[in-house]
Scaffold this motif. Structure first.
Motif, PDB file in Angstrom:
ATOM      1  N   THR A   1      75.493  10.006  10.967  1.00 40.45           N
ATOM      2  CA  THR A   1      75.003   9.124   9.900  1.00 40.45           C
ATOM      3  C   THR A   1      75.701   9.369   8.568  1.00 40.45           C
TER       4      THR A   1
ATOM      5  N   THR B   1      74.646  11.361   6.264  1.00 39.76           N
ATOM      6  CA  THR B   1      73.612  11.507   5.244  1.00 39.76           C
ATOM      7  C   THR B   1      73.224  12.963   5.053  1.00 39.76           C
TER       8      THR B   1
ATOM      9  N   ILE C   1      67.890  11.284   9.671  1.00 35.36           N
ATOM     10  CA  ILE C   1      67.316   9.955   9.862  1.00 35.36           C
ATOM     11  C   ILE C   1      66.872   9.867  11.311  1.00 35.36           C
TER      12      ILE C   1
ATOM     13  N   ASP D   1      63.913   8.108   7.004  1.00 36.82           N
ATOM     14  CA  ASP D   1      64.225   9.518   6.834  1.00 36.82           C
ATOM     15  C   ASP D   1      63.258  10.290   7.720  1.00 36.82           C
TER      16      ASP D   1
ATOM     17  N   HIS E   1      65.910   2.565   6.394  1.00 34.88           N
ATOM     18  CA  HIS E   1      67.327   2.220   6.514  1.00 34.88           C
ATOM     19  C   HIS E   1      67.454   0.974   7.378  1.00 34.88           C
TER      20      HIS E   1
ATOM     21  N   TYR F   1      72.699   1.156   9.060  1.00 38.00           N
ATOM     22  CA  TYR F   1      73.331   1.021   7.760  1.00 38.00           C
ATOM     23  C   TYR F   1      72.655   2.022   6.826  1.00 38.00           C
ATOM     24  N   PRO F   2      73.083   3.305   6.879  1.00 37.91           N
ATOM     25  CA  PRO F   2      72.396   4.335   6.100  1.00 37.91           C
ATOM     26  C   PRO F   2      72.469   4.049   4.613  1.00 37.91           C
ATOM     27  N   GLY F   3      71.338   4.259   3.936  1.00 39.40           N
ATOM     28  CA  GLY F   3      71.284   4.032   2.506  1.00 39.40           C
ATOM     29  C   GLY F   3      70.969   2.606   2.111  1.00 39.40           C
ATOM     30  N   THR F   4      70.995   1.688   3.061  1.00 44.72           N
ATOM     31  CA  THR F   4      70.605   0.304   2.805  1.00 44.72           C
ATOM     32  C   THR F   4      69.186   0.141   3.301  1.00 44.72           C
TER      33      THR F   4
ATOM     34  N   HIS G   1      65.616  -1.064   4.690  1.00 41.93           N
ATOM     35  CA  HIS G   1      65.140  -2.081   5.631  1.00 41.93           C
ATOM     36  C   HIS G   1      64.464  -3.192   4.831  1.00 41.93           C
TER      37      HIS G   1
END
Length: 113
Positions: A26, A28, A32, A46, A94, A106-109, A111
């Motif tokens: 990921t 990150t 996640i 997370d 996410h 799409y990590p950091g975006t 949901h």
């Protein structure tokens, strides 16, 4: 990251279950987890409970929520908001996309419903 990161095949996570995604995959700082609700919908949150250091992936997934295994706070899978005490802070969500039998993260975006 317009294409997303392939994190699983749809059959890798059974309804009502979760899978912790490797941080190496990921990219990150925080783990996640990929959740599959009992209706088959996928969510990514997370993994660490905002109340204490517990893995949400080890909790119970049902009816749009995950229950932390440590102190039973339930978090909304769609928003990350705590549904009861003791947690008072949400966990990050996410964005996911399911296409061609695979799940893309799409990590950091966040949901969006």
């Amino acid at each position: 990251m317009s294409e997303g990161i392939r994190v699983a095949a749809v059959e890798d996570v059974e309804p009502g279950e979760a899978l912790v995604l490797p941080q190496e995959l990921t990219g990150t700082e925080q783990p996640i987890s990929l959740f599959r609700d009992d209706d088959g919908t996928y969510y990514a949150l997370d993994d660490t409970c905002s109340h204490e250091d517990a893995s949400l992936a080890e909790g119970w997934v049902e009816a749009g929520e995950v229950e932390c295994p440590l102190h039973a706070t339930r978090f909304c899978l769609s928003t990350g908001e705590p549904m009861c005490l003791p947690a008072t802070r949400p966990v990050a969500t996410h964005r996911l996309e399911v296409r061609d039998g695979d799940v893309y993260l799409y990590p950091g975006t966040p949901h969006t419903a």
